[in-house]
Scaffold this motif. Structure first.
Motif, short mmCIF file in Angstrom:
data_model
loop_
_atom_site.label_atom_id
_atom_site.label_comp_id
_atom_site.label_asym_id
_atom_site.label_seq_id
_atom_site.Cartn_x
_atom_site.Cartn_y
_atom_site.Cartn_z
N ASP A 1 -10.56 12.13 2.61
CA ASP A 1 -9.18 11.66 2.74
C ASP A 1 -8.60 11.98 4.12
O ASP A 1 -9.07 12.88 4.81
CB ASP A 1 -8.28 12.27 1.68
N ILE A 2 -7.56 11.22 4.46
CA ILE A 2 -6.79 11.46 5.68
C ILE A 2 -5.32 11.57 5.27
O ILE A 2 -4.78 10.65 4.65
CB ILE A 2 -6.95 10.33 6.70
N ASN B 1 -9.83 14.70 6.94
CA ASN B 1 -10.98 15.31 6.26
C ASN B 1 -11.96 14.24 5.80
O ASN B 1 -12.73 14.44 4.86
CB ASN B 1 -10.49 16.12 5.04
N SER B 2 -11.93 13.10 6.48
CA SER B 2 -12.79 11.98 6.06
C SER B 2 -14.27 12.25 6.30
O SER B 2 -15.13 11.64 5.68
CB SER B 2 -12.37 10.71 6.80
N ILE C 1 -1.35 9.45 2.12
CA ILE C 1 -2.76 9.80 1.94
C ILE C 1 -3.57 8.52 1.92
O ILE C 1 -3.24 7.56 1.22
CB ILE C 1 -2.99 10.58 0.63
N SER C 2 -4.63 8.49 2.69
CA SER C 2 -5.53 7.34 2.71
C SER C 2 -6.96 7.82 2.58
O SER C 2 -7.30 8.93 3.00
CB SER C 2 -5.37 6.52 3.99
N GLU C 3 -7.80 6.97 1.98
CA GLU C 3 -9.21 7.31 1.79
C GLU C 3 -10.03 6.78 2.95
O GLU C 3 -9.71 5.76 3.55
CB GLU C 3 -9.72 6.73 0.47
#
Length: 265
Positions: A133-134, A247-248, A179-181
């Protein structure tokens, strides 16, 4: 011995016979129109040229249709390329008109425990950034301040961090979190946690397509589990800061993040 009268009678009957006695038969037909003048009734010979001519016409028609379709396709592709080139040129012109951004002021501190203890007492200051995630913190500029400041730390492992600035007009003055994946391929090798080299570019950083977006600090993996990372940046004008905690690149580990963002005059 035949009688002369009988022979003469037979000859007279034969001479009286003619082709006119047979209906539908003209005597001149056999004299002036021999068999060679009869029309050829072979249908295969007479139809072959017609068939070939039809095939040639159909082939020409198909060739014309294919050529027209190819021309239309080439014209469409040309328009698409022109539109793409025009959009890229417009985006480049918009970026050229934006003022240059100054580099941020950054610092580190060994007061890791103190910051974590303080932030545990504040609401929404301790979050989990899950693997892949970011987390992006949107911080709009406000008239009451002149700069934005940040501090953050993590438990056990590093995290990627970068800053961008969106020049779009501010419509909401509140700080928000998104939050994005990550869309990275799953066959990417697992990160080596704790073994971070200086200047290691964050694998999970994405190319920004927003024409109003400018880069202040590219996303790099920071040793925020070893020391507090902080900094500040003077407002370049009206817009919104995007603080990215990335943290991708991590396939297995979630990261516990302690952070605070505030304004300064």
């Amino acid at each position: 011995m035949e009688r002369p009268g009988a022979a003469s009678e037979l000859q007279s009957r034969l001479s009286s016979l003619s082709l006119s006695a047979f209906p539908g038969v003209e005597p001149e037909q056999f004299v002036h129109q021999p068999l060679a003048r009869l029309q050829n009734t072979d249908l295969s010979q007479s139809s072959t040229p017609i068939t070939k001519q039809a095939d040639m016409e159909e082939s020409k028609e198909d060739s014309g249709q294919h050529a027209q379709a190819a021309a239309e396709q080439a014209h469409g592709e040309g328009d698409k390329e022109n539109n793409t080139a025009g959009s890229s040129q417009l985006s480049a012109e918009m970026k050229a008109q934006m003022p240059s951004l100054a580099s941020p002021t950054t610092w580190t501190s060994a007061a890791l425990k103190e910051l974590k203890a303080k932030l545990r007492m504040e609401q929404d200051s301790v979050v989990t950034v899950y693997r892949g995630d970011i987390m992006t913190v949107h911080v709009p500029t406000v008239p009451e301040a002149s700069k934005v400041c940040w501090e953050f730390a993590t438990d056990g492992y590093d995290i990627g961090f970068g800053i961008y600035f969106d020049w779009s007009p501010v419509t909401d003055r509140s700080i928000t979190v998104h939050i994005s994946e990550s869309s990275d391929d799953e066959d990417e090798e697992e990160e080596l946690e704790g073994q971070v080299g200086n200047g290691d570019v964050e694998k999970g950083s994405k190319n920004q397509t927003n024409s109003n977006l400018a880069e202040i600090l590219p996303v790099y993996r920071q040793d925020s589990h070893l020391s507090v990372n902080g900094g500040s940046h003077d407002f370049p004008g009206e817009g919104t800061y995007l603080l990215k905690f990335d943290n991708s690149y991590s396939l297995w580990r979630n990261k516990t993040l302690y952070y605070r963002v505030y304004y300064s005059a």
